[in-house]
Design an enzyme around this catalytic site. Structure first.
Site, short mmCIF file in Angstrom:
data_model
loop_
_atom_site.label_atom_id
_atom_site.label_comp_id
_atom_site.label_asym_id
_atom_site.label_seq_id
_atom_site.Cartn_x
_atom_site.Cartn_y
_atom_site.Cartn_z
N ASN A 19 39.74 46.43 35.63
CA ASN A 19 40.42 45.52 36.56
C ASN A 19 41.61 44.87 36.00
O ASN A 19 41.77 44.56 34.66
CB ASN A 19 39.48 44.43 36.98
CG ASN A 19 39.84 43.53 38.16
OD1 ASN A 19 40.83 44.01 38.85
ND2 ASN A 19 39.47 42.39 38.33
N HIS A 46 43.98 41.19 36.23
CA HIS A 46 43.81 39.84 36.81
C HIS A 46 44.96 39.01 36.39
O HIS A 46 45.56 39.14 35.25
CB HIS A 46 42.55 39.27 36.25
CG HIS A 46 42.24 37.66 36.82
ND1 HIS A 46 41.92 37.80 37.95
CD2 HIS A 46 42.53 36.69 36.21
CE1 HIS A 46 41.75 36.63 38.11
NE2 HIS A 46 42.16 35.68 37.24
N SER A 105 45.93 39.94 32.84
CA SER A 105 44.78 40.64 31.59
C SER A 105 44.34 41.76 32.41
O SER A 105 44.28 41.92 33.76
CB SER A 105 43.94 39.58 31.50
OG SER A 105 44.04 38.15 31.27
N ASP A 161 35.67 38.48 36.86
CA ASP A 161 36.66 38.46 35.80
C ASP A 161 36.08 38.10 34.52
O ASP A 161 36.84 37.44 33.70
CB ASP A 161 38.03 37.53 36.36
CG ASP A 161 38.29 37.85 37.69
OD1 ASP A 161 38.69 37.15 38.38
OD2 ASP A 161 38.62 39.07 37.91
#
Ligand code: GRF
Length: 196
Positions: free
Chosen positions: A105, A107, A134, A143
């Protein structure tokens, strides 16, 4: 490396991957793009001839049923890696465990600073002079997974959520393309990282 990318919005990070994959040398291909809605970013997929799919949470009895439907559609493509990029929903644990550790993912903050759906807004509100971007391995938290890469981004006087987010996205897509490259060429081992 075959990728399924999940988005919710404009898909600027998705577009960066699609453009990178135009280079025959780039060792990854986006094979499908999914979303939790009819996302604007599907335009990028269509421009590159990539199939799309969506599953809207509101069409399902429960989050778990929604997650299951999304997982089924992801697995049709047998991806090596699933990339959440601007996907604004939390995946149910069953989906995370089915895909982990091949689930990353992006972020728009310097995790663990400012996790969650409003990382950019929170950084502005906190009055910090630097935030960041990130790329992480997804776990069942918000997260909170192991950090693959991250980079600081300056917050400038007068920045709004929009101006800061635009500056962060430039770095975010560089980190994402590099992370996919490093995963494809084995410089990053997601299994090891997820067990760390
Ligand atoms: C990205 O910054 C992502 O990290 C955050 O929302 C933004 C989505 O941007 N969750 P886009 O859809 O990739 O343009």
């Amino acid at each position: 490396l075959s990728l399924v990318v999940l988005i919710s919005g404009g898909g600027s990070n998705l577009r960066a991957l699609l453009e990178a994959a135009q280079d025959a040398e780039f060792p990854a291909r986006v094979v499908a793009v999914g979303a939790d809605r009819d996302a604007e970013g599907f335009d990028h997929a269509e421009e590159f001839g990539i199939p799309t799919f969506s599953a809207a949470l509101s069409n399902f009895e429960s989050r778990d049923a929604w997650g299951e439907a999304l997982l089924e559609q992801i697995q049709v493509w047998k991806p090596d890696l699933v990339v959440l990029s601007g996907f604004m929903k939390l995946l149910p644990p069953a989906v995370v465990s089915a895909l982990s550790p091949n689930l990353i993912n992006t972020h728009p903050a310097y995790l663990p600073e400012f996790p969650g759906a409003h990382g950019v807004r929170d950084a502005i509100a906190a009055g910090v002079t630097q935030s960041g971007a990130s790329v992480i391995v997804v776990d069942n938290g918000v997260d909170s997974g192991p950090i693959i890469s991250q980079e600081r981004v300056a917050v400038l006087p007068g920045d709004t959520e929009h101006t800061l987010h635009d500056r962060i996205k430039i770095v975010e897509r560089e980190l994402l393309v590099q992370a996919v490259l490093d995963i494809a060429n084995g410089h990053i081992n997601l299994k090891e990282l997820s067990l760390a």
